[in-house]
Design an enzyme around this catalytic site. Structure first.
Site, PDB file in Angstrom:
ATOM      1  N   GLY A 132     120.319 -58.409 125.177  1.00  0.00           N
ATOM      2  CA  GLY A 132     119.692 -57.187 124.696  1.00  0.00           C
ATOM      3  C   GLY A 132     120.746 -56.277 124.101  1.00  0.00           C
ATOM      4  O   GLY A 132     121.921 -56.348 124.474  1.00  0.00           O
ATOM      5  N   GLN A 160     124.674 -48.815 120.815  1.00  0.00           N
ATOM      6  CA  GLN A 160     125.824 -49.614 121.260  1.00  0.00           C
ATOM      7  C   GLN A 160     126.684 -50.094 120.089  1.00  0.00           C
ATOM      8  O   GLN A 160     127.801 -50.564 120.297  1.00  0.00           O
ATOM      9  CB  GLN A 160     125.363 -50.814 122.098  1.00  0.00           C
ATOM     10  N   CYS A 170     126.330 -54.970 131.148  1.00  0.00           N
ATOM     11  CA  CYS A 170     126.111 -54.245 129.902  1.00  0.00           C
ATOM     12  C   CYS A 170     127.243 -54.564 128.937  1.00  0.00           C
ATOM     13  O   CYS A 170     128.414 -54.554 129.321  1.00  0.00           O
ATOM     14  CB  CYS A 170     126.081 -52.740 130.189  1.00  0.00           C
ATOM     15  N   LEU A 171     126.898 -54.853 127.683  1.00  0.00           N
ATOM     16  CA  LEU A 171     127.925 -55.179 126.695  1.00  0.00           C
ATOM     17  C   LEU A 171     128.872 -54.003 126.464  1.00  0.00           C
ATOM     18  O   LEU A 171     129.997 -54.202 126.006  1.00  0.00           O
ATOM     19  CB  LEU A 171     127.271 -55.591 125.363  1.00  0.00           C
ATOM     20  N   HIS A 202     116.488 -51.194 130.739  1.00  0.00           N
ATOM     21  CA  HIS A 202     117.936 -51.028 130.531  1.00  0.00           C
ATOM     22  C   HIS A 202     118.204 -50.545 129.097  1.00  0.00           C
ATOM     23  O   HIS A 202     118.979 -49.606 128.880  1.00  0.00           O
ATOM     24  CB  HIS A 202     118.624 -52.370 130.800  1.00  0.00           C
ATOM     25  N   GLU A 203     117.548 -51.182 128.111  1.00  0.00           N
ATOM     26  CA  GLU A 203     117.803 -50.838 126.702  1.00  0.00           C
ATOM     27  C   GLU A 203     117.189 -49.485 126.337  1.00  0.00           C
ATOM     28  O   GLU A 203     117.791 -48.721 125.578  1.00  0.00           O
ATOM     29  CB  GLU A 203     117.280 -51.940 125.773  1.00  0.00           C
ATOM     30  N   HIS A 247     119.414 -46.784 127.235  1.00  0.00           N
ATOM     31  CA  HIS A 247     120.484 -46.556 126.240  1.00  0.00           C
ATOM     32  C   HIS A 247     120.034 -45.548 125.178  1.00  0.00           C
ATOM     33  O   HIS A 247     120.832 -44.728 124.716  1.00  0.00           O
ATOM     34  CB  HIS A 247     120.850 -47.857 125.524  1.00  0.00           C
TER      35      HIS A 247
HETATM   36 ZN    ZN Z   1     123.590 -52.048 128.167  1.00  0.00          ZN
END
Ligand code: ZN
Length: 200
Positions: free
Chosen positions: A72, A77, A120-121, A162-163, A166
């Site tokens: 995701g 991000q 998380c990236l 989660h997204e 963000h």
């Molecule tokens: Zn994340």
């Protein structure tokens, strides 16, 4: 090394699921914004017009997500403060199923909750268990501007939450204890300083 069950970092298995077939023509892998960059705390603005620029952004996000690899990614991000996210929660061996959510909005959350280990990236190599509603209903627009509502549970529900967090400047570490969160932020702040001094 441990692998998360959820968001937005992929498991070791999904990492091997099929290379870049179907993606990679004219798309660009974008650099990821990493903690503690304040950009991650911005609240993203709704997408006003769904046009070719937005579709290209979605394609670049998918390319960046698959390359990372992740399951995701939110636009913020890669430094774009728009309410747009991409997901692919298919398992190893399954065909890729890229999903694009524009202006997603949670309209219902279940009382029942579930726990997934998340990563998380933007916070590489850190994983923690997070408790969230087990099922949600999300309204969103697709890449053609069509309205949809999806009832999600399991991994999809967790990743969507989660997204969408963000898009509101919220990170999964905001859902863990302050003690653990402060430790993670300290570690990443130190690492960013080291990266910064090397760059000079
Ligand atoms: Zn994340």
């Amino acid at each position: 090394m441990r692998y998360p069950e959820a968001c937005d970092v992929a498991s070791a298995n999904s990492l091997r699921r099929g290379g870049k077939i179907g993606y990679g023509s004219g798309m660009t892998i974008k650099p990821l914004i990493i903690l503690p960059d304040p950009v991650l705390r911005q609240v993203s603005a709704p997408v006003e017009t769904i046009d070719d620029d937005i579709r290209r952004l979605a394609d670049d996000m998918l390319e960046t997500m698959y390359d990372a690899p992740g399951i995701g990614l939110a636009a913020i991000q890669i430094g774009v403060p728009k309410r747009l996210l991409v997901l692919d929660v298919t398992k190893e061996g399954e065909e890729r199923s890229p999903l694009v959510f524009i202006n997603p909005e949670i309209v219902h959350s279940s009382g029942e909750r579930s726990v997934y280990e998340e990563g998380c990236l933007s916070i590489p190599d850190y994983y923690a268990e997070v408790e969230r509603p087990a099922a949600i209903t999300v309204k969103y627009l697709d890449r053609e501007g069509r309205k949809h509502a999806v009832e999600a549970d399991g991994l999809l529900a967790t990743c969507l939450q989660h997204e969408i967090d963000h898009l509101n400047g919220v990170l999964f570490i905001d859902h863990i204890s302050k003690l653990k969160r402060d430790m993670v932020i300290r570690k990443f702040t130190k690492a960013a300083k080291v990266r910064g001094s090397r760059a000079i």
